[in-house]
Design an enzyme around this catalytic site. Sequence first.
Site, mmCIF file in Angstrom:
data_model
loop_
_atom_site.group_PDB
_atom_site.id
_atom_site.type_symbol
_atom_site.label_atom_id
_atom_site.label_comp_id
_atom_site.label_asym_id
_atom_site.label_seq_id
_atom_site.Cartn_x
_atom_site.Cartn_y
_atom_site.Cartn_z
ATOM 1 N N SER A 493 0.833 -1.194 0.000
ATOM 2 C CA SER A 493 0.000 0.000 0.000
ATOM 3 C C SER A 493 0.871 1.248 0.000
ATOM 4 C CB SER A 493 -0.927 0.016 1.227
ATOM 5 O OG SER A 493 -1.555 1.272 1.359
ATOM 6 N N ASP A 641 -5.557 0.437 -9.044
ATOM 7 C CA ASP A 641 -6.701 1.326 -9.281
ATOM 8 C C ASP A 641 -7.273 1.185 -10.686
ATOM 9 O OD1 ASP A 641 -6.848 2.472 -6.762
ATOM 10 O OD2 ASP A 641 -5.413 4.057 -7.251
ATOM 11 N N ARG A 722 -14.807 4.861 -10.276
ATOM 12 C CA ARG A 722 -14.125 4.002 -11.251
ATOM 13 C C ARG A 722 -15.070 2.933 -11.809
ATOM 14 N NH1 ARG A 722 -9.147 5.980 -11.183
ATOM 15 N NH2 ARG A 722 -8.236 6.629 -9.182
#
Length: 771
Positions: A493, A641, A722
Site C-alpha cells: 500500500s 486502481d 471508477r
Amino acid sequence: MARQNLPSRVLIVGLGLIGGSLAAALRAAGFGAAEGCAAGFGAAEKHGEILACDPDAEEIARGVEMGLIDRGDTQLASLLDGVDLVVLAVPVLAMREVMAELDAGLGRAAANLVITDVGSTKGAIREAAVAAFGELPANLVLGHPIAGSEKSGVAAANPELYVGHKVILTPEPGTDPDAVARVRALWEAAGAEVLEMGVERHDEVLARTSHLPHLLAFSLVDTLARQDERLEIFRYAAGGFRDFTRIAGSDPVMWRDIFVANRDAVLHALDDFEDGVARLRQAVERGDTDAMLATFDRASHARHYFDSLLNQTSYQAEYQMQVQDQLRYRVSPGGGVTGRIRVPGDKSISHRSIMLGALAEGVTEVSGFLEGEDSLATLQAFREMGVAIEGPHQGRVTVHGVGLRGLKAPAGPLYVGNAGTAMRLFAGLLAGQAFDTELTGDVSLTKRPMGRVADPLREMGAVIETAEGGRPPLRIKGGQPLKGIDYDMPMASAQVKSCLLLAGLYAEGETRVREPAPTRDHTERMLNGFGYKVERQGDTCWLQGGGKLAAAPIDVPSDISSATFFLVAAAITPGADLVLEHVGINPTRIGVINILQQMGADLRLENEHEVGGEPVADLHIRYAPLHGIDIPIDQVPLAIDEFPALFVAAANAEGTTRLREAAELRVKESDRLKAMADGLTVLGVENHLYEDGIDIVGRAEGQGGEGPSYGGGRIDSLGDHRIAMAFSVAALRASDEIVIDDCANVATSFPGFVTLARRVGLSLEEEREAS
C-alpha cells in the site's frame, strides 16, 4: 403530510411576516380550503381552520381579507377553544407573557394540543417556558425557521417564504415524539426542510451565522452615518456596501430583543470576530502579505463553498445535511474512439504537491493541479491550518509554505471528502503536530479501514482514536513525541508507506518501511525533490527525522488512472486511434500499460521525458484484437486502481483473463471485485469471483472481433467513480444501452470525464433525479 399528523385548528399568535407567511403556505398547500389538493390536506370536504391572535386589530382584519386566516382576535383566551396546534410568532422578549396567558387557558384547548414557536434564540425561550408553565411541557416543540425578508407585517406574507429553507427543531429529551412529528409535518407542508439539533448548539450557530452579521451591519452603517461626510460616503458606496449592509434595514426592536436574549452566544461570537480582526489588523500594519493572503483566500474559498451548499452543486452537500440529486449515466452502444486528448492531472501527485508544498520553506508553484473535489478538499484543509494558497486557476496553484512546524490548529474537523489518500497521508503528518485534529470524510470514506495506518502510527508513539472497526473519523492527539520504527507492511500500500514516511519527518531517529511488493513511489520522489533525502535499497525505503523541506516547482503529469479508461476504450473499439498526451509513466504505476500490451494491445510510448523527477510520455493506442491472460502477480500492485477498466478489456478479449492476489480491491471506495462481477453479470459476461481475484470469460475463440461482446443493462456503481467510468466505456461494445446509477462521485477524481468521453466518440448522457 401524513393524515394522522394533521391539525384541525391552528392558532398563530403574532400575525406578522413569519406568522402570516406560515398561514399563506398552509393555505397554498390546501389547509382550510374547501377543495382538496395534492398535499394531502383533504379531498372534497373542508379540512382545518387557521386562527390568529395579534395586538393589532387591523392586522387581523387584513389577514381575513387576504384569505390567510379564518378569524382572529386581539385576545388569546377567546381563540383557544378546540385548538390543537399553537404557533408562537411573537418577539422573543414577549414569549414569557404570552406563554403565561396560554397556560391560563390550556383547559379550553384540545387534549392533544401541541405548542411550537419561531424564535431565533432557543435558550431564552426555553427559560421563558419553564417560568410560564412551571416546567418544560412535553407538548412544547421549540423551533426556528431560517427564513425572512426585509418587509414586515401580514401584508408581506409570502406562501413561498419557507420553500427550500431550513427549519431547525430543538426538542428536549422529555419532548413527546408525537408532538415533534406533528410540528415536523406542519413545516414540511410549508415546503421547508426540517432538521434537529440541541438548544445550545442552535444558539451558538445562529449567533455566528445570523446574529453577528446583523450586529456588524448595524454597527458599520451607524458608524458611517454619524460622520460629517456621510452623504459623500453613501453617495459613492458601491454594490458591496449595499449587499453587506442590506440586513441593517431589519426591524431594530426585534434585533434588540434577539441580542438581549442570546447575549452570551453573541458575545462569544463577537470575541472570536474581534480576535480575527485584530490578527488581520496586525498583518496589515506589518505588511505581512502571506498572512493577509491566507485570510482572504481562505475566506474567498469558504464563500464559494457556502454558495455550493446553498445551490446544492457539490457532493459535499451531504456532509452539510443538504439534499443531493442522484446522477445517472445513460450510454448508448457503439461509437468510435479517435483524436488527441489530455486527461486531468494525477490525483496522487496533486495531493502530495499541496501537502509537501505546505510543509516546505518558501513558495511552491504547482501546475497541472487536478481540480477535482478530492484534491480541493486537501487544499482547503491546509487553508484551515493557516497555509496561504493561491488558486487553483486553470491548474495553477501557489503554496506559501510554513515549514514542518508551522501548521496551526484548525477550527474544527478536517473534511477530506472521498479521498482515502488524503486521510491516510494526513494521519501521518498530523500525528507529529502540536495540536489535536479530527479527520472525517463522506459516507463512502467512513466505511474504509484506517487501522492499517493507525496501528503503525501508534507504534511510533501517536495517540489515535478511530470509530468502530478502525474506520473514520480519526481523532489524533497532538504533542506526542514520535520515534522512528522499522515496519514491515503486511500489504502493498503506497498510502500506508507514505503515511509512515510523513510521520517519520517528525520522528526521532530513522523510519524504515519494507513493502511486500513495489508500490507507487510519488512520495519518495517528491520528498527528494524538496531536498529531503529518502533512501531506498531493494524493497525498503527510509529517512531520518528532523530535517526540513525547501520549496520546489511541481508540474503534475496527467493521471494514468484517468487515462486508463480511454486506453481501454481504444483497445476494445475497432478502428480506434487515440493519443493521450503528457501521461505520467512512473515505473510504479505502469501496470496497466504492461497488462494491456500483454493482452495484445497496440500501445506505444512516444515523446518520453522527465518533469520534476516524474517520467511522462504520450500514449498512442490503436485497436487490435485482445486475448485473455493470467495477470502476472508482480503487476497487481502496479495497476490496483486500474482494474475496473481492465475487467472491461478482459470482457472483450478472446478467452479467459484470470486475476489473483488482488484482495486490496475489496476495500476501495467499494468492494470493486464484487461490484465489477455483479455488473459484468448484468451484461451477460460470464465470470467467477474469488476472495482475492476473478476469472472473466471473454469472447469465444473464433467469434470475431467486430460485433457486440455482451448485452446492456442497468448497473449500480455503488457511488464508486471508477466503476461508473468503467461501465461507461463498456457500452462501446454492448448490444444495448448501459444505464449506470449513482455517478456523482466521478467529479471527485475526474472532472470533465463526460466532456472528454463525448469528444472521443462515446454517446453518454447525464440524467438527474432528486433523491
